[in-house]
Write a protein that holds these residues in place. Sequence first.
Motif: not given
Length: 92
Positions: A15-38
């Motif tokens: 995701e090229d939008d940093a705020a949107q990427c962080a929001e999705i990453a936080d949601f998935l981490r809260d669900k127990g996933y390991e998250v990487r971003t690009a």
Amino acid sequence: MQSTHHEGDVVLIVEDDAAQCAEIADFLRDKGYEVRTATDAYEALAALADTQPKVLVADINMPNWDGIRMAEVASNLDHNLSVIFISGDERA
């Protein structure tokens, strides 16, 4: 609310939008996933070999390569990769 743990399940968010990427990453981490971003397709394709994600969450509209083209290449590298497309553009 109890979180489910998905130990070893890596999700790569592109995701090229940093705020949107962080929001999705936080949601998935809260669900127990390991998250990487690009932030773009080139960075994501480089990360695929290192992270071996189970799921690729890809923005459809990105600079350079669009998410669909990037996902096609990624799927050819890993036939078991699941892909979820997202877009903040209501026309997508």
